[in-house]
Design a protein around this motif. Structure first.
Motif, short mmCIF file in Angstrom:
data_model
loop_
_atom_site.label_atom_id
_atom_site.label_comp_id
_atom_site.label_asym_id
_atom_site.label_seq_id
_atom_site.Cartn_x
_atom_site.Cartn_y
_atom_site.Cartn_z
N PHE A 20 0.85 -1.19 0.00
CA PHE A 20 0.00 0.00 0.00
C PHE A 20 0.89 1.24 0.00
CE2 PHE A 20 -1.84 3.43 2.49
CZ PHE A 20 -3.05 3.63 1.86
N SER A 21 0.54 2.24 -0.81
CA SER A 21 1.28 3.49 -0.82
C SER A 21 0.35 4.63 -1.20
CB SER A 21 2.44 3.40 -1.82
OG SER A 21 3.18 4.60 -1.80
N PHE A 22 0.45 5.73 -0.48
CA PHE A 22 -0.38 6.90 -0.71
C PHE A 22 0.50 8.14 -0.53
CE2 PHE A 22 -2.88 10.30 1.36
CZ PHE A 22 -3.75 10.59 0.32
N THR A 23 0.50 9.03 -1.50
CA THR A 23 1.28 10.26 -1.42
C THR A 23 0.34 11.45 -1.37
OG1 THR A 23 3.05 9.21 -2.68
CG2 THR A 23 3.10 11.60 -2.52
N THR A 24 0.56 12.33 -0.39
CA THR A 24 -0.27 13.52 -0.26
C THR A 24 0.22 14.60 -1.22
OG1 THR A 24 1.11 14.61 1.40
CG2 THR A 24 -0.56 13.05 2.21
N LYS A 25 -0.55 15.66 -1.31
CA LYS A 25 -0.08 16.82 -2.05
C LYS A 25 1.01 17.50 -1.22
CE LYS A 25 -3.01 20.54 -0.44
NZ LYS A 25 -3.72 21.71 -0.90
N PRO A 107 10.11 24.89 4.20
CA PRO A 107 9.09 25.69 3.52
C PRO A 107 7.74 24.99 3.44
CG PRO A 107 10.61 24.77 1.93
CD PRO A 107 11.14 24.41 3.28
N GLY A 108 7.72 23.65 3.49
CA GLY A 108 6.50 22.87 3.40
C GLY A 108 6.83 21.41 3.55
N ILE A 109 5.83 20.55 3.33
CA ILE A 109 6.05 19.12 3.51
C ILE A 109 5.10 18.32 2.61
CG2 ILE A 109 4.44 18.87 5.45
CD1 ILE A 109 6.56 16.94 6.69
N GLN A 110 5.60 17.20 2.12
CA GLN A 110 4.78 16.24 1.40
C GLN A 110 5.00 14.89 2.08
OE1 GLN A 110 5.76 15.60 -2.75
NE2 GLN A 110 3.67 14.93 -3.19
N LEU A 111 3.93 14.13 2.28
CA LEU A 111 4.01 12.86 2.99
C LEU A 111 3.73 11.70 2.05
CD1 LEU A 111 1.94 13.84 6.15
CD2 LEU A 111 4.42 13.90 5.87
N ILE A 126 -5.22 13.17 8.64
CA ILE A 126 -3.79 13.40 8.82
C ILE A 126 -3.66 14.82 9.35
CG2 ILE A 126 -1.54 13.58 7.70
CD1 ILE A 126 -2.64 11.72 5.50
N SER A 127 -3.04 14.97 10.53
CA SER A 127 -2.85 16.29 11.13
C SER A 127 -1.36 16.58 11.24
CB SER A 127 -3.46 16.33 12.53
OG SER A 127 -4.84 16.06 12.47
N ILE A 128 -0.99 17.80 10.91
CA ILE A 128 0.40 18.24 10.99
C ILE A 128 0.45 19.44 11.93
CG2 ILE A 128 2.39 19.11 9.71
CD1 ILE A 128 1.12 17.77 7.20
N GLU A 129 1.20 19.30 13.02
CA GLU A 129 1.35 20.40 13.96
C GLU A 129 2.60 21.18 13.58
OE1 GLU A 129 2.54 20.79 18.56
OE2 GLU A 129 0.71 19.62 18.19
N TYR A 130 2.43 22.46 13.28
CA TYR A 130 3.56 23.28 12.84
C TYR A 130 3.42 24.69 13.38
CZ TYR A 130 0.72 25.91 9.53
OH TYR A 130 -0.21 26.74 8.98
N ARG A 131 4.50 25.44 13.23
CA ARG A 131 4.48 26.85 13.61
C ARG A 131 5.32 27.63 12.60
NH1 ARG A 131 6.22 29.63 19.33
NH2 ARG A 131 5.66 31.73 18.69
N SER A 132 4.78 28.73 12.12
CA SER A 132 5.52 29.58 11.20
C SER A 132 6.60 30.33 11.97
CB SER A 132 4.59 30.59 10.53
OG SER A 132 3.66 29.91 9.72
#
Length: 143
Positions: A20-25, A107-111, A126-132
């Motif tokens: 199984f494989s899934f790539t996000t934007k 600058p960003g992330i793709q999973l 899918i939740s991503i905790e980040y801070r600018s």
């Protein structure tokens, strides 16, 4: 020259996937010029017992890989899962796996989520905790 055509019938048998494989934007969180710190990624997943009878005793394990630029190779972020798939009919079918690993000044992330799952495996959130970071820590601007 005769044309030949082969007809295939859909097979709806329940199956188990070892690949199984899934790539996000690519997520830049609205502004690719501002760098961010990513603190943790949470994946809410489950197995719908009403739709699954295959895979009992098989591995239930997933991996999260990431990249911070779209032209880079994926790097390992962490793993999640239950080890071996058993019948969860009497327990909560939804599980949230939290993986804490800090990524600084991106600058960003793709999973990419991949692994070994039964056919009724679902990813609910899918939740991503980040801070600018401060605006003087932007891409292309001197610090």
């Amino acid at each position: 020259m005769a044309n030949t055509c082969t007809a295939y019938k859909w097979n709806n048998d329940r199956a188990y996937s070892f690949n199984f494989s899934f790539t996000t934007k690519y997520y830049n969180f609205s502004d690719v010029t501002i760098l961010k710190n990513i603190y943790k990624i949470s994946v809410n997943w489950g197995v719908d017992e009403g739709k699954n009878t295959s895979g009992i005793g098989m591995p239930l394990l997933g991996w999260i890989d990431y990249r911070t630029h779209q032209n880079e190779a994926f790097l390992p972020y962490g793993s999640f899962g239950a080890g071996t798939y058993t019948n969860y009919a009497n327990s909560d079918p939804q599980t949230t796996s939290v993986i804490e690993k800090q990524l600084k000044s991106v600058p960003g992330i793709q999973l990419k989520i991949s692994g070994m799952f039964p056919n009724a495996f679902t990813i609910n959130d899918i939740s991503i905790e980040y801070r600018s970071l401060r605006t003087d820590k932007s891409v292309g601007r001197p610090s």
